[in-house]
Design a protein around this motif. Structure first.
Motif, PDB file in Angstrom:
ATOM      1  N   ASN A   1      28.101  24.079-128.119  1.00  0.00           N
ATOM      2  CA  ASN A   1      27.854  24.392-129.367  1.00  0.00           C
ATOM      3  C   ASN A   1      27.481  23.693-130.308  1.00  0.00           C
ATOM      4  O   ASN A   1      25.742  22.849-130.688  1.00  0.00           O
ATOM      5  CB  ASN A   1      27.579  25.890-130.330  1.00  0.00           C
TER       6      ASN A   1
ATOM      7  N   GLU B   1      24.633  20.894-127.804  1.00  0.00           N
ATOM      8  CA  GLU B   1      23.588  21.241-128.114  1.00  0.00           C
ATOM      9  C   GLU B   1      22.891  21.411-129.271  1.00  0.00           C
ATOM     10  O   GLU B   1      21.821  20.755-128.932  1.00  0.00           O
ATOM     11  CB  GLU B   1      23.451  22.813-127.893  1.00  0.00           C
TER      12      GLU B   1
ATOM     13  N   GLU C   1      22.751  23.996-118.520  1.00  0.00           N
ATOM     14  CA  GLU C   1      24.362  24.851-119.375  1.00  0.00           C
ATOM     15  C   GLU C   1      25.358  23.839-119.247  1.00  0.00           C
ATOM     16  O   GLU C   1      25.544  23.409-118.370  1.00  0.00           O
ATOM     17  CB  GLU C   1      24.533  26.234-119.031  1.00  0.00           C
TER      18      GLU C   1
ATOM     19  N   LEU D   1      37.873  22.809-113.320  1.00  0.00           N
ATOM     20  CA  LEU D   1      36.300  23.649-112.750  1.00  0.00           C
ATOM     21  C   LEU D   1      35.120  22.633-113.154  1.00  0.00           C
ATOM     22  O   LEU D   1      34.580  23.158-113.603  1.00  0.00           O
ATOM     23  CB  LEU D   1      36.744  24.942-113.093  1.00  0.00           C
ATOM     24  N   PRO D   2      34.390  22.505-111.528  1.00  0.00           N
ATOM     25  CA  PRO D   2      33.335  21.886-111.282  1.00  0.00           C
ATOM     26  C   PRO D   2      32.656  22.377-112.457  1.00  0.00           C
ATOM     27  O   PRO D   2      31.952  21.813-113.043  1.00  0.00           O
ATOM     28  CB  PRO D   2      33.463  22.217-109.972  1.00  0.00           C
ATOM     29  N   HIS D   3      32.396  23.821-112.373  1.00  0.00           N
ATOM     30  CA  HIS D   3      31.288  24.157-112.862  1.00  0.00           C
ATOM     31  C   HIS D   3      31.846  25.280-114.195  1.00  0.00           C
ATOM     32  O   HIS D   3      31.948  26.678-113.911  1.00  0.00           O
ATOM     33  CB  HIS D   3      29.837  25.246-112.183  1.00  0.00           C
TER      34      HIS D   3
ATOM     35  N   PRO E   1      32.598  28.105-116.760  1.00  0.00           N
ATOM     36  CA  PRO E   1      31.970  28.223-117.475  1.00  0.00           C
ATOM     37  C   PRO E   1      32.531  28.278-119.251  1.00  0.00           C
ATOM     38  O   PRO E   1      34.068  28.054-119.209  1.00  0.00           O
ATOM     39  CB  PRO E   1      31.438  29.514-117.539  1.00  0.00           C
TER      40      PRO E   1
ATOM     41  N   ARG F   1      32.922   8.788-101.036  1.00  0.00           N
ATOM     42  CA  ARG F   1      33.711   9.546-100.656  1.00  0.00           C
ATOM     43  C   ARG F   1      34.927   8.823 -99.620  1.00  0.00           C
ATOM     44  O   ARG F   1      36.138   9.283 -99.630  1.00  0.00           O
ATOM     45  CB  ARG F   1      33.015  10.568 -99.665  1.00  0.00           C
TER      46      ARG F   1
ATOM     47  N   PHE G   1      37.209  15.680-103.881  1.00  0.00           N
ATOM     48  CA  PHE G   1      36.125  15.221-104.485  1.00  0.00           C
ATOM     49  C   PHE G   1      35.154  16.691-103.496  1.00  0.00           C
ATOM     50  O   PHE G   1      35.061  16.664-101.983  1.00  0.00           O
ATOM     51  CB  PHE G   1      35.676  13.917-103.723  1.00  0.00           C
ATOM     52  N   ASN G   2      34.882  17.830-104.261  1.00  0.00           N
ATOM     53  CA  ASN G   2      34.257  19.124-103.108  1.00  0.00           C
ATOM     54  C   ASN G   2      32.776  19.084-103.093  1.00  0.00           C
ATOM     55  O   ASN G   2      32.550  20.567-103.478  1.00  0.00           O
ATOM     56  CB  ASN G   2      35.257  20.368-103.389  1.00  0.00           C
TER      57      ASN G   2
ATOM     58  N   ARG H   1      24.135  13.068-100.341  1.00  0.00           N
ATOM     59  CA  ARG H   1      25.303  14.493 -99.692  1.00  0.00           C
ATOM     60  C   ARG H   1      25.701  14.037 -98.559  1.00  0.00           C
ATOM     61  O   ARG H   1      24.683  13.237 -98.308  1.00  0.00           O
ATOM     62  CB  ARG H   1      24.966  15.826 -99.820  1.00  0.00           C
ATOM     63  N   SER H   2      26.642  14.224 -98.099  1.00  0.00           N
ATOM     64  CA  SER H   2      26.984  13.402 -96.767  1.00  0.00           C
ATOM     65  C   SER H   2      25.612  14.088 -95.732  1.00  0.00           C
ATOM     66  O   SER H   2      25.877  14.438 -94.635  1.00  0.00           O
ATOM     67  CB  SER H   2      28.081  14.026 -96.083  1.00  0.00           C
ATOM     68  N   ASN H   3      25.401  15.719 -95.755  1.00  0.00           N
ATOM     69  CA  ASN H   3      24.492  16.256 -94.688  1.00  0.00           C
ATOM     70  C   ASN H   3      23.144  16.490 -95.134  1.00  0.00           C
ATOM     71  O   ASN H   3      22.092  16.876 -94.809  1.00  0.00           O
ATOM     72  CB  ASN H   3      25.052  17.222 -94.671  1.00  0.00           C
TER      73      ASN H   3
ATOM     74  N   GLN I   1      43.659  21.105-109.912  1.00  0.00           N
ATOM     75  CA  GLN I   1      43.760  22.340-109.589  1.00  0.00           C
ATOM     76  C   GLN I   1      45.227  22.329-110.613  1.00  0.00           C
ATOM     77  O   GLN I   1      46.447  22.221-110.159  1.00  0.00           O
ATOM     78  CB  GLN I   1      43.951  23.515-109.087  1.00  0.00           C
TER      79      GLN I   1
END
Lengths: 369, 369
Positions: free
Chosen positions: A171, A174, A188, A199-201, A203, A283, A295-296, A314-316, A336
């Motif tokens: 907040n 923001e 977000e 945790l890359p994303h 909440p 990488r 690095f995922n 990205r690699s692909n 982790q």
């Protein structure tokens, strides 16, 4: 580049693909080609016309935002697809391209039912390719979106409190973005305290800043529709010294390493370079240091009207860099249960290299505040 | 209703439609059926299994949010559709339903290419229909989202300033929603000052509150994924008396009329009633008063995980009300160049009528503050 010249480029593609018309349905693409910033509308582009189809709610906004565009407004007794079906029938166009990456299967079925004499041809990537190369006015707006995000970060950092939870931190950021002149956050906001930075994303949770001594912030500003995207890991200004001293060396090593990975990737940025080469520069270095699985995610991405757009770094990916692309580089290492360290900056591809558009420091002194 | 019983209902549809599996791709539907609140993921539901397919970024969040669900996580070297294609091939399912209203044409083409032995069947509406009927825990969460929005409005009203622009008013409401415990606003907040209240979806401008004496606010809160949706027109607490007295009577008439239109529609809410009857109760009354063209949008809509969901309360909808639906009623009259007055409240359909869930006053005294 004006919307007129964008439309001209799309028209050239329509003609070359031997189509009579193209239905632009993705909301960002309608905005990009017309200037209209509302939603729930279509832009129909034929070989010699462009017609915006919308509803009553947007009639005045459309007059305001694109006064020179041909417009059709439906009444509330029918749907905008029905109106578009009628216009397509009236114009007598037969081979009609659709945005396959965006139009839902049910949308295509509806148009096939409404205009049974027409053939609908799935086509993707035309507008995405145009959007990947930013024009001067877009770059100016993106620069402003970045400087708003940086000003917000300074303000944020000056005001965070030990009792702040991740919810509070989100907040605060923001609010800081809006006070700095941003319309709102570009996505977000991520605030990861302590081990939750891994945790890359993640909440937001009720975890408080005082429960750990550092946090990861991933944030950006929206400004006139354009985005920015930054990440920093910083030490809490109120760090508990005993606890902090125990992790200091390990964090410092990770921080330096991620910063170096970003610098190596940034040095590769130049027109004509395959994005794979940029990805591997970061990488490969992290893998040499013993962090390959940690690095995922992809290294970076283009941004502009959307927070993720072409090119994907990205690699692909088969993408190749071109001048006036705007991209992020965001290498990270996630351990982790201990910490995640990610560093994200924004870059403009220039004719002979790249310009770092974001100016937040990247050294350990900045981490420590 | 737990996610397990939601999945059971979907499985019954899959079996009845003679399908082997169903690909859930809409982000709200994945959340509704699994409890996972991230994005970029698929839920594959077969006749006897449910598998969540996602990527590394969400691995820990998924363990947290849905520990009992079968999960497949892709590496960063391939896409989630590729992983899903492999799983579909391995399971040997042949007749696979897709969410036609959400899956893009290019997504379907991709799956057809990845699993050439399968037939993909466009199917829509199953999960939408489940979601239209709220269970007890959803209703509780929605009640909280509404009370947060109302608390925010009180706070907002106490703090607005004559110098506030529409941008400032939007920001104040966003902050008030978050201070009251909301995650964020449920949609782009609308703040229309003076004659700009007549734009049903007006984007915020630099127009200041002191340039007119009243404003329209359309706002809602997100709370644990669920939304609320309210609209009120109020007089500025700092109204210039001379200017205000000139428009007072006309505004008062509009306000009473819109409030009466909403009350007439609310009296119709009851299981078994066609939404058309509800729409005409408000629309017919406004037409009798001489305002038929000036109410130019649908009367209301269901809401929950999304701000607009089934049922649609419009003249051209076939929906029928059922117990435990949650809907808004938002009649409005828009007089270009003068004012728009809209009043929006939230209702729960009960076994024998409806309960008004929102409690903000609807009388003229409230308008005047």
């Amino acid at each position: 580049m004006s919307t007129e010249s964008r439309l001209q480029k799309l028209t050239a593609e329509i003609i070359q693909a031997d189509l009579d018309a193209y239905i632009v349905s993705a909301v960002h693409h309608v905005t990009y080609l017309s200037g209209f910033t509302g939603d729930s509308s279509y832009l129909l582009v034929t070989r010699d016309r462009a017609i915006l189809l919308s509803d009553d709610r947007f009639a005045i906004q459309i007059q305001d935002e694109c006064p020179h565009l041909e417009v059709q407004i439906r009444g509330h007794d029918r749907s905008t697809p029905q109106l578009l079906g009628e216009v397509l029938s009236k114009l007598g166009v037969r081979k009609i391209g659709i945005e396959a990456a965006y139009m839902p299967v049910a949308g295509l079925e509806k148009f096939q039912e409404l205009v049974p004499t027409a053939t609908f041809v799935p086509r993707s990537g035309w507008i995405e390719s145009l959007r990947a190369i930013k024009d001067a006015s877009e770059i100016l707006t993106i620069r402003r979106a970045i400087s708003i995000a940086e000003e917000a970060f300074t303000n944020f950092r000056n005001h965070i409190q030990p009792q702040d939870s991740e919810f509070d931190l989100v907040n605060r950021m923001e609010f800081a973005i809006r006070w700095a002149g941003g319309t709102k956050s570009a996505f977000e906001i991520i605030a990861g305290v302590g081990e939750r930075s891994a945790l890359p994303h993640c909440p937001p949770s009720s975890k408080k800043l005082e429960e750990a001594d550092f946090l990861l912030m991933d944030w950006g500003a929206s400004y006139e529709g354009y985005k920015s995207d930054l990440t920093r890991v910083i030490k809490s200004p109120y760090a508990n010294s005993a606890r902090y001293r125990m992790i200091e060396n390990r964090l410092h090593d990770l921080y330096k390493m991620v910063s170096e990975a970003q610098a190596r990737a940034a040095a590769k940025l130049r027109p004509g370079v395959h994005v794979r080469e940029v990805d591997i520069a970061a990488r490969g270095y992290l893998a040499e240091q013993g962090y390959s699985r940690e690095f995922n995610h992809g290294l970076g991405h283009g941004f502009g009207l959307e927070i993720h757009e072409a090119p994907q770094i990205r690699s692909n990916s088969e993408d190749v860099l071109q001048a006036n692309m705007v991209v992020t580089l965001e290498p990270g290492v996630y351990l982790q249960g201990f910490a995640g360290v990610r560093m994200e900056d924004d870059f403009l591809i220039t004719p002979d290299g790249a310009e770092r558009l974001s100016s937040l420091p990247r050294d350990w002194a900045f981490f420590e505040g």
